[in-house]
Design an enzyme around this catalytic site. Structure first.
Site, mmCIF file in Angstrom:
data_model
loop_
_atom_site.group_PDB
_atom_site.id
_atom_site.type_symbol
_atom_site.label_atom_id
_atom_site.label_comp_id
_atom_site.label_asym_id
_atom_site.label_seq_id
_atom_site.Cartn_x
_atom_site.Cartn_y
_atom_site.Cartn_z
ATOM 1 N N ARG A 192 -3.020 14.950 -5.104
ATOM 2 C CA ARG A 192 -3.424 15.590 -6.312
ATOM 3 C C ARG A 192 -3.742 16.782 -6.461
ATOM 4 O O ARG A 192 -3.918 17.450 -7.817
ATOM 5 C CB ARG A 192 -4.477 14.920 -6.471
ATOM 6 N N LYS A 202 3.551 -10.464 -7.763
ATOM 7 C CA LYS A 202 3.335 -11.360 -8.373
ATOM 8 C C LYS A 202 3.593 -10.889 -9.987
ATOM 9 O O LYS A 202 3.877 -10.127 -9.853
ATOM 10 C CB LYS A 202 1.619 -11.617 -8.583
ATOM 11 N N GLY A 224 -2.235 2.730 -13.454
ATOM 12 C CA GLY A 224 -2.780 1.660 -13.626
ATOM 13 C C GLY A 224 -1.975 2.493 -15.131
ATOM 14 O O GLY A 224 -1.636 1.199 -15.983
ATOM 15 N N GLY A 269 0.818 1.521 -8.072
ATOM 16 C CA GLY A 269 0.913 1.839 -6.419
ATOM 17 C C GLY A 269 1.627 1.529 -5.143
ATOM 18 O O GLY A 269 1.751 2.137 -4.392
#
Ligand code: AMP
Length: 394
Positions: free
Chosen positions: A35, A196, A375, A352
């Site tokens: 990062r 999911k 996100g 992720g």
């Protein structure tokens, strides 16, 4: 889209929101400097223009001033990566900070203490944001990972600046996602895996209008297969999402999107590396067995679709890639995407676990772009506008 290239920073002070939320080990050493590396081009451009730089970031989720979350721990690493000695100040607002900032000379870099030591940061407090805004002439946002948060340093602070823009990293993230969602090139293929259906549903609904092929893999598969009447044994299933799965298939058909579901699975008699395994039809899994990876026929089918795609979006692993026994589907699909990229396709990997998979299997440099913000990327794919991006404007 205004970027740092639209400004000459000569004799200007840039206040840059970066994402230096890096992992530290027990000795408080940075274990992955990605990062920091990612923010380097923006910082160097400003220094080369003859400007000075004030860096602000969060680290972790401290409750008040917790020393283990101090950005002091990363100062040496930031200096090393940037090749410039970085100064540090023990707060991010206030008189003392303003004094140090006032003395900063062109070519110098100052790192502020963790923004989240003040609870006003995550609350998006106006007064706090105004105090931050005194620390620079031009506001630069280069933190994609927090662009979906309306925090003081990511969003609210921007309103106190005439001059504001995106850093290279954030600009690249926005352009990459735009390339997938608003592509003129076809076919566009989305590969969605992971555990999911429920966590991906809004993404699927939004992208159905933008894609030609939808490849579904991972644990999600079995909710679709069961909904269609298949036998899935003890595979992962969201019983209450079966209707939704059928609805997605119907909507896809109406919109002319070809959906590709697995035809075979690597099944196991327990959720473990040591389990007995077999290859079985995806809709004929015996009780006591569960599908933990896509099978060879499926890999062939999916790779075939990938090889003809011009734009590829990949979110979520195709199997339980953390265990070597069930990693093959994810590896081979990753390799198919790498091959398509080599042949001219644009590929974006994000979210992720798919980023972790790409890194684990050494595919990071073989795809076009790996998103740094899970996100934030998912929210963009869901069609939401991100507050951190809106705050900079056109
Ligand atoms: P997500 O965060 O939704 O992208 O899910 C990622 C997780 O899904 C990873 O930890 C995978 O191990 C898991 N996963 C992938 N395929 C399966 C599967 N067939 N059964 C159970 N879990 C799976």
């Amino acid at each position: 889209m205004k970027t740092v290239d639209d400004y000459n920073f000569n004799n200007k002070q840039a206040l840059i929101r970066v994402d230096f939320n890096v992992p530290l080990n027990e000795n408080m050493e940075v274990t992955d400097a990605n990062r920091i590396e990612a923010a380097k081009p923006t910082i160097i451009k400003i220094l080369e223009d003859g400007g000075s730089v004030v860096l602000m970031s969060h680290l972790g989720r401290p409750k008040g001033r917790e020393s283990k979350y101090s950005l002091q721990h990363i100062v040496n690493k930031v200096s090393e990566v940037l090749g410039v000695e970085v100064k540090f100040v023990e707060d991010c607002i206030g008189e003392e900070v303003e004094k140090v900032v006032g003395k900063l000379q062109p070519g110098e870099i100052l790192l502020l203490e963790n923004l989240r030591f003040h609870e006003e940061e995550t609350k998006g407090d106006e007064e706090f944001a105004k105090k931050l805004s005194r620390l620079g002439d031009i506001y630069v946002n280069d933190a994609f990972g927090t662009a979906h948060r309306a925090h003081a340093s990511t969003t609210v602070v921007a309103k106190f600046f005439e001059d504001k823009c995106f850093g290279y990293l954030l600009a690249k993230e926005i352009k990459s996602i735009d390339k997938v969602l608003n592509s003129k090139e076809k076919p566009v293929t989305a590969v969605l895996g992971g555990a999911k259906v429920s966590s991906k549903i809004t993404v699927i609904e939004n992208i159905l209008d933008k894609i030609d092929h939808l490849i579904i893999g991972g644990g999600m598969t079995y909710t679709f297969i069961k909904a269609q009447g298949g036998k899935i044994g003890n595979s992962l299933v969201e019983e209450d999402k079966q209707e939704l799965a059928l609805e997605i298939l119907k909507k896809a058909k109406e919109k002319g999107v070809e959906v590709h579901l697995p035809v075979d699975s690597i099944i196991a008699d327990s959720f473990s590396e040591q389990a007995s395994t077999q290859t079985e039809s995806v809709d004929n899994i015996p009780d006591g067995w569960m599908g933990l990876d896509i099978g060879p026929e499926t890999i062939k089918n999916f790779s075939n679709v990938i090889s003809k795609s011009k734009i590829i979006l990949w979110n979520g692993p195709l199997g339980v890639f953390e265990m070597e026994t069930f990693a093959k589907g994810t590896i081979q699909l990753g390799e198919a995407i790498a091959e398509a990229t080599k042949n001219g396709a644009f590929s974006l990997v994000g979210g992720g676990d798919s980023v972790a998979a790409v890194k684990k299997f050494g595919l990071e440099d073989k795809v076009s772009y790996v998103s740094t913000g899970g996100g934030a990327m998912l929210e963009m794919l869901e069609g939401k506008s991100l507050p951190g991006i809106e705050a900079i404007g056109e």
